[in-house]
Scaffold this motif. Structure first.
Motif, PDB file in Angstrom:
ATOM      1  N   SER A  12      47.644  41.957  36.653  1.00 41.92           N
ATOM      2  CA  SER A  12      47.813  41.099  35.494  1.00 41.92           C
ATOM      3  C   SER A  12      47.306  39.737  35.714  1.00 41.92           C
ATOM      4  CB  SER A  12      49.419  41.064  35.178  1.00 41.92           C
ATOM      5  OG  SER A  12      49.758  42.156  34.749  1.00 41.92           O
ATOM      6  N   PRO A  13      47.501  39.128  36.717  1.00 37.23           N
ATOM      7  CA  PRO A  13      46.738  37.785  36.752  1.00 37.23           C
ATOM      8  C   PRO A  13      45.147  37.785  36.801  1.00 37.23           C
ATOM      9  CG  PRO A  13      48.596  38.008  38.671  1.00 37.23           C
ATOM     10  CD  PRO A  13      48.386  39.315  38.095  1.00 37.23           C
ATOM     11  N   ALA A  14      44.823  38.804  37.330  1.00 36.04           N
ATOM     12  CA  ALA A  14      43.418  38.924  37.148  1.00 36.04           C
ATOM     13  C   ALA A  14      42.851  39.046  35.790  1.00 36.04           C
ATOM     14  CB  ALA A  14      42.737  40.044  38.167  1.00 36.04           C
ATOM     15  N   VAL A  15      43.460  39.875  35.135  1.00 47.12           N
ATOM     16  CA  VAL A  15      43.292  40.164  33.673  1.00 47.12           C
ATOM     17  C   VAL A  15      43.540  39.138  32.833  1.00 47.12           C
ATOM     18  CG1 VAL A  15      43.831  41.712  31.884  1.00 47.12           C
ATOM     19  CG2 VAL A  15      43.812  42.824  34.084  1.00 47.12           C
ATOM     20  N   THR A  16      44.500  38.283  33.286  1.00 48.33           N
ATOM     21  CA  THR A  16      44.700  37.181  32.635  1.00 48.33           C
ATOM     22  C   THR A  16      43.565  35.966  32.640  1.00 48.33           C
ATOM     23  OG1 THR A  16      47.025  37.267  32.563  1.00 48.33           O
ATOM     24  CG2 THR A  16      46.378  35.059  32.107  1.00 48.33           C
ATOM     25  N   VAL A  17      43.070  35.931  33.895  1.00 49.82           N
ATOM     26  CA  VAL A  17      41.898  34.841  34.258  1.00 49.82           C
ATOM     27  C   VAL A  17      40.412  35.458  33.482  1.00 49.82           C
ATOM     28  CG1 VAL A  17      40.439  34.125  35.785  1.00 49.82           C
ATOM     29  CG2 VAL A  17      42.939  34.157  36.406  1.00 49.82           C
ATOM     30  N   TRP A  18      40.402  36.684  33.313  1.00 52.21           N
ATOM     31  CA  TRP A  18      39.263  37.218  32.891  1.00 52.21           C
ATOM     32  C   TRP A  18      39.404  37.150  31.533  1.00 52.21           C
ATOM     33  CZ3 TRP A  18      38.661  41.531  29.425  1.00 52.21           C
ATOM     34  CH2 TRP A  18      37.392  41.904  29.037  1.00 52.21           C
ATOM     35  N   LEU A  19      40.400  37.375  30.653  1.00 48.27           N
ATOM     36  CA  LEU A  19      40.557  37.173  29.327  1.00 48.27           C
ATOM     37  C   LEU A  19      40.499  35.602  28.870  1.00 48.27           C
ATOM     38  CD1 LEU A  19      43.738  39.207  28.453  1.00 48.27           C
ATOM     39  CD2 LEU A  19      41.323  39.728  27.564  1.00 48.27           C
ATOM     40  N   ALA A  20      40.969  34.912  29.677  1.00 52.17           N
ATOM     41  CA  ALA A  20      40.800  33.319  29.526  1.00 52.17           C
ATOM     42  C   ALA A  20      39.297  33.049  29.485  1.00 52.17           C
ATOM     43  CB  ALA A  20      41.505  32.560  30.732  1.00 52.17           C
ATOM     44  N   ALA A  21      38.547  33.588  30.606  1.00 56.61           N
ATOM     45  CA  ALA A  21      37.018  33.195  30.664  1.00 56.61           C
ATOM     46  C   ALA A  21      36.306  33.972  29.467  1.00 56.61           C
ATOM     47  CB  ALA A  21      36.587  33.858  31.945  1.00 56.61           C
ATOM     48  N   ALA A  22      36.778  34.822  28.829  1.00 54.97           N
ATOM     49  CA  ALA A  22      36.309  35.181  27.859  1.00 54.97           C
ATOM     50  C   ALA A  22      36.618  34.536  26.478  1.00 54.97           C
ATOM     51  CB  ALA A  22      36.646  36.752  27.483  1.00 54.97           C
ATOM     52  N   GLY A  23      37.492  33.627  26.461  1.00 50.03           N
ATOM     53  CA  GLY A  23      37.993  32.832  25.393  1.00 50.03           C
ATOM     54  C   GLY A  23      39.245  33.121  24.847  1.00 50.03           C
TER      55      GLY A  23
END
Length: 139
Positions: A12-23
């Motif tokens: 989940s933390p990695a997915v959250t960071v990835w989603l934030a990078a995608a905007g």
């Protein structure tokens, strides 16, 4: 289930960071919930036969007269919602007015109806078809 919980906590933390990078600004608890749901569905799919959770016939998804039963269930459900709305309107609990544009209102109603049908079918399959059948066999 424990693996799905652990996998969700790890991913989940990695997915959250990835989603934030995608905007996309999505809070971690919401990401965790969705990751857990996906992992649990994947685990059930992979382990279905090993856990002997049933066949299409045994969990009730291949009934002889399923179309008639579906129509009857939808009619009863819609009739209940309609009766509740009429009673609420009659006693002043509901004031008919559109909050959104008509097109958006129809879209939201269609999404709500679809969600209600999917949740209803999913719960029946899970609790009545899979779990009740499995408990009955085990006990």
């Amino acid at each position: 289930m424990v693996l799905a919980l652990g996998g969700a906590a790890a991913a989940s933390p990695a997915v959250t960071v990835w989603l934030a990078a995608a905007g996309w600004r999505v809070p971690l608890p919401r990401v965790y919930d969705r990751v857990f749901e996906v992992l649990l569905a994947l685990a059930l799919t992979v382990g279905w036969r090993r856990l002997d959770l049933g066949t299409i016939d045994s969990i009730g998804l291949r009934a002889r007269d399923w179309g008639h039963e579906l129509r009857r269930g939808l009619a009863i459900g819609l009739g209940g919602v309609a009766a509740g709305l009429v009673l609420a309107w009659a006693f002043g609990g509901v004031v008919p007015a559109l909050r959104f544009a008509p097109g958006k209102t129809v879209w939201k109603a269609a999404l709500g109806f679809s969600g209600a049908v999917l949740v209803g079918v999913g719960e029946e399959v899970l609790f009545r078809g899979v779990l009740l059948r499995r408990f009955r066999l085990d006990l």
